[in-house]
Design an enzyme around this catalytic site. Sequence first.
Site, PDB file in Angstrom:
ATOM      1  N   ASP A   7       0.856  -1.160   0.000  1.00 52.34           N
ATOM      2  CA  ASP A   7       0.000   0.000   0.000  1.00 52.34           C
ATOM      3  C   ASP A   7       0.912   1.237   0.000  1.00 52.34           C
ATOM      4  O   ASP A   7       2.035   1.167   0.490  1.00 52.34           O
ATOM      5  CB  ASP A   7      -0.845  -0.119   1.275  1.00 52.34           C
ATOM      6  CG  ASP A   7      -1.453   1.174   1.698  1.00 52.34           C
ATOM      7  OD1 ASP A   7      -2.291   1.669   0.955  1.00 52.34           O
ATOM      8  OD2 ASP A   7      -1.077   1.663   2.776  1.00 52.34           O
ATOM      9  N   LYS A  55     -14.951  17.782  -1.912  1.00 50.87           N
ATOM     10  CA  LYS A  55     -13.525  17.756  -2.259  1.00 50.87           C
ATOM     11  C   LYS A  55     -13.150  16.298  -2.399  1.00 50.87           C
ATOM     12  O   LYS A  55     -13.749  15.441  -1.746  1.00 50.87           O
ATOM     13  CB  LYS A  55     -12.684  18.434  -1.162  1.00 50.87           C
ATOM     14  CG  LYS A  55     -12.661  17.679   0.153  1.00 50.87           C
ATOM     15  CD  LYS A  55     -11.588  18.211   1.071  1.00 50.87           C
ATOM     16  CE  LYS A  55     -11.314  17.244   2.221  1.00 50.87           C
ATOM     17  NZ  LYS A  55     -12.434  17.090   3.165  1.00 50.87           N
TER      18      LYS A  55
HETATM   19  N1  LIG Z   1     -10.382  13.198   3.560  1.00 46.88           N
HETATM   20  C1  LIG Z   1     -10.544  13.098   2.253  1.00 46.88           C
HETATM   21  N2  LIG Z   1     -11.523  13.760   1.634  1.00 46.88           N
HETATM   22  C2  LIG Z   1     -11.696  13.664   0.322  1.00 46.88           C
HETATM   23  N3  LIG Z   1     -10.943  12.920  -0.471  1.00 46.88           N
HETATM   24  C3  LIG Z   1      -9.949  12.229   0.063  1.00 46.88           C
HETATM   25  C4  LIG Z   1      -9.680  12.280   1.451  1.00 46.88           C
HETATM   26  N4  LIG Z   1      -8.638  11.469   1.708  1.00 46.88           N
HETATM   27  C5  LIG Z   1      -8.265  10.958   0.545  1.00 46.88           C
HETATM   28  N5  LIG Z   1      -9.035  11.385  -0.466  1.00 46.88           N
HETATM   29  C6  LIG Z   1      -8.969  11.036  -1.871  1.00 46.88           C
HETATM   30  O1  LIG Z   1      -9.347   9.673  -2.012  1.00 46.88           O
HETATM   31  C7  LIG Z   1      -8.309   8.918  -2.616  1.00 46.88           C
HETATM   32  C8  LIG Z   1      -8.314   7.494  -2.071  1.00 46.88           C
HETATM   33  O2  LIG Z   1      -7.970   7.506  -0.709  1.00 46.88           O
HETATM   34  P1  LIG Z   1      -7.557   6.169   0.031  1.00 46.88           P
HETATM   35  O3  LIG Z   1      -7.380   6.488   1.444  1.00 46.88           O
HETATM   36  O4  LIG Z   1      -8.448   5.073  -0.387  1.00 46.88           O
HETATM   37  O5  LIG Z   1      -6.224   5.793  -0.644  1.00 46.88           O
HETATM   38  P2  LIG Z   1      -4.852   6.454  -0.383  1.00 46.88           P
HETATM   39  O6  LIG Z   1      -4.749   6.727   1.053  1.00 46.88           O
HETATM   40  O7  LIG Z   1      -4.634   7.557  -1.346  1.00 46.88           O
HETATM   41  O8  LIG Z   1      -3.844   5.367  -0.810  1.00 46.88           O
HETATM   42  P3  LIG Z   1      -3.423   4.034  -0.070  1.00 46.88           P
HETATM   43  O9  LIG Z   1      -4.393   3.064  -0.561  1.00 46.88           O
HETATM   44  O10 LIG Z   1      -2.061   3.897  -0.641  1.00 46.88           O
HETATM   45  O11 LIG Z   1      -3.384   4.198   1.407  1.00 46.88           O
HETATM   46  C9  LIG Z   1      -7.065   9.713  -2.313  1.00 46.88           C
HETATM   47  O12 LIG Z   1      -6.073   9.472  -3.244  1.00 46.88           O
HETATM   48  C10 LIG Z   1      -7.576  11.149  -2.404  1.00 46.88           C
HETATM   49  O13 LIG Z   1      -7.628  11.567  -3.732  1.00 46.88           O
HETATM   50 MG   LIG Z   2      -2.817   3.423   3.497  1.00 49.58          MG
END
Ligand SMILES: Nc1ncnc2c1ncn2[C@@H]1O[C@H](COP(=O)(O)OP(=O)(O)OP(=O)(O)O)[C@@H](O)[C@H]1O
Ligand SMILES: [Mg+2]
EC number: 7.2.2.6
Length: 696
Positions: free
Chosen positions: A323, A411
Site C-alpha cells: 500500500d 472535495k
Molecule cells: N479526507 C478526504 N476527503 C476527500 N478525499 C480524500 C480524502 N482522503 C483521501 N481522499 C482522496 O481519495 C483517494 C483514495 O484515498 P484512500 O485512502 O483510499 O487511498 P490512499 O490513502 O490515497 O492510498 P493508499 O491506498 O495507498 O493508502 C485519495 O487518493 C484522495 O484523492
Molecule cells: Mg494506506
Amino acid sequence: MHSKSKNKQESIEKKSDFINKNIIRDALKDSIKKLRFKTQLKNPVMFIVYIGSIITSVITLLSFLNFTNDDPIFTLMITVFLWFTVLFANFAEAIAEGRGKAQANSLRAAKKDVMAKRLNSPDKYAEFEMVASNNLKKGDIVLVVAEEQIPGDGDVIDGVASVDESAITGESAPVIRESGGDRCAVTGGTTVVSDYLIVKITAEAGESFLDKMIAMVEGSQRKKTPNEIALQTLLIALTSIFLVVTVTIYPYSLFAVNYNGIGTIVSVTSLIALLVCLAPTTIGALLSSIGIAGMSRLNVSNVLATSGRAIEAAGDVDVLLLDKTGTITFGNRQASEFIPLQGVDNEELADSAQLSSLADETPEGRSIVILAKKLYAIRGRYLGPLEAEFVPFSAKTRMSGVNTSKNEIRKGAASAIKEFVESKNGIYPKECDDIVSSISRQGGTPLVVCKDNRVLGVIHLKDILKSGVKEKFNDLRKMGIKTIMITGDNPLTAAAIAAEAGVDDFLAEATPEGKLELINEYQRKGHLVAMTGDGSNDAPALAQADVAVAMNTGTQAAKEAGNMVDLDSSPTKLIEIVKIGKQLLMTRGALTTFSIANDVAKYFAIIPPLFLGVYPQLNKLNIMNLSSPESAIMSAVIYNALIIIALIPLALKGVKYEELPASKLLKRNILIYGAGGLIAPFIAIKVIDILISFIM
Ligand SMILES: Nc1ncnc2c1ncn2[C@@H]1O[C@H](COP(=O)(O)OP(=O)(O)OP(=O)(O)O)[C@@H](O)[C@H]1O
Ligand SMILES: [Mg+2]
Ligand SMILES: [K+]
C-alpha cells in the site's frame, strides 16, 4: 536521532541474547515436566522411544532380580540412554520455547493495571469516574492525558498526541496517534507523552494486543503447520515400517535358533535399541523446536506472527503488494497549498475547502481546516445538524464534503469530482487537469474542490517517503520478489511515488476491492503473494494474502486481517521475513536429510552384532569392526541420543542463509547434510565404541 538508534540497538541486543543461564535452568526443569504421557503423545516418533524406554526399564528391573536372562548392565545402559534420548528431545523443545517465555515476561512487565478515566458522555471531558483498567468494557470511552498509560486497546475518537510505544516496539521515539485516519489505533500499555486522547476501548481485558503478543511469543497458541503435519506423517510412516521390521525379527530369530539348534535369541532390549536407532528420532526430536525458533527469530526482528504457516509461506513468496499511503510513505498527508482556478477568489476556495472539511475526521481533513485558518484567518465554524449534512470520506467514493441549505460542497480525487460536477451538468475545466497533473508529478495528492457544479480549485496534499526504501526494494528484486505498489491515489501521483520508491510496478485508483482482486489474480496464476498495508481499506486484501504484514501504526482492522504485525512499520521488513521463512524450510529439510542418512551407519553398526548369535557368517558385514556386539548396540544408541543435543544450536539458529536460487540452495544442503549424515555416525559410533571398550 543518535540516542534513538542506540536505544534500538540495545533492545535488539537484549532480545537476541537469548540463551542465558535462566533459560537453560528453566528448560532443564521443563524437560522433566514434558515426560507426561499426554505431552509425549503429541510427538509420535518420540512416543515410540518413550514406550521403548518404559519397556526396557521394566526389563532392567527384572534382569537385576534375575527374572530374565538379560545382561543387567547392558540393559541398564541402554535404558539410561533411551531416557536421555527422550529428555534431550524435550530439552530441545523447551529451550526453543524458553526464548519466547523470556520475551513474554518482559512484555508482562509492561502490562500493569492502571486506573482509567472513564467518561460518562463522549463530549464532556470534565466528567469522568476512575475505573481499574481490567474492568473496562468494549465501547467504554476514556480520557488519557500526558504521562498516563493507555489503559486498553482502542481507537482514538478525539485528540492528537504523541505516544511512547517503546514497551511494545522497543523503539523509544514517540509516534503520533490521532482520530480519523489510519493512525487512530492505540495499544494498551503504551504511554501518552504530550497532549491528551479520547479513546474508545475496542478490546476487553485479557483479549488485548499485548495479551495476544504474550501468547504468541510464548508459543502457547502454536499450531502445527500443514508442512509440519505432512513431514510428521512421513516420519510416522517410516517409523511404522521399522516397527514392523523389528517386531518380525523376534519370531524369526526364535525360529532360526530352534531350527538350527544353536545360537542366541535376539533380546527385546536389542530390538528396541534397533528400532530407536532406525526411527527418524533426530528430526522427530527437533521438528517443533525448528518451528518455534523460526517464530522467535521473527520476534527478534520485531515482527509478530499469528500463524506459523505464514512464516513458511514467506519462504516462497514471489510477489509483494504494498500500500502507498502509510506504508511506503509516512501517511500523514498534510495540506500545503490552495491553488484556485482563474477567476476564483483565493478565499472562496479556502473557505469552501474548510467547510467541506469541518466534519472530516481524517488527518487530511484536519490539515485543511488548519491551513485555511493559517492563510486567511478563516475560523472553523460550527455548523449545526439542521444547517448542514456532512458527507464523510470513503475510500470507495474518494470524496467528502457537506450539503448546506445553499450549496453542495465536495472535495476529493480529481476523477471523482469530475464525475460529480458533470452529473450536475457542470464543466470540468482543462485548467484544473493541468494543476492536478503538476501536483501529481511531484508525488503530491491533489484534492479538487467544487461548489455544486463549479470547480473552484485544488488542494495540494504532501506526504513523505519512508527513508531507505529504494535500496531495500533492490534487495527484494535480487531475491526474485516483484514489488507492486497499490494506491487509491491517481496514476500520476502513483507513478511519481513509484519511481521515487523504486518499485517494479504500481496500480493506481485502487478501491479496497481492487486491491483484493489483484491479489486473487496473482494467486490464480500460481504466485505466492505477500501484502503490506496499514489502512482499513487494506483489510480485505490483507485477509486474502498468503503473507499479510500489517504496520503497527495501522488500524485495528488491518492488524486483525493480517497474519503478521510489523512493530517497526517498515515497508521493507518482508526482506527479513522472507529470509527467516527460507531458513526455516531449509533447516527442516537439512535436518530431515541428515536424520535419514544417519540410518546407513546405524544399520552397519547394529545388524551384524544383532544376528551374530543366529548367523555367524554375518560377521562379514561387520565392516565397522566394533569391539563387541553389546558395545556396538550401545554406541549406536548413545550416538543417537547425543546427536540431538549436538544439533540443537543448528535447529535454533537455522542453517546458514545465502541469497542463492532456491534449487541451488536445496542441492547444496542435500549434499552437505546428506553426505554429513552418512559419514558422521560412522566416525562417532566408532569413537564411542573405543571409549566404551576402554572403560569396561
Ligand atoms: N479526507 C478526504 N476527503 C476527500 N478525499 C480524500 C480524502 N482522503 C483521501 N481522499 C482522496 O481519495 C483517494 C483514495 O484515498 P484512500 O485512502 O483510499 O487511498 P490512499 O490513502 O490515497 O492510498 P493508499 O491506498 O495507498 O493508502 C485519495 O487518493 C484522495 O484523492
Ligand atoms: Mg494506506
Ligand atoms: K534414530
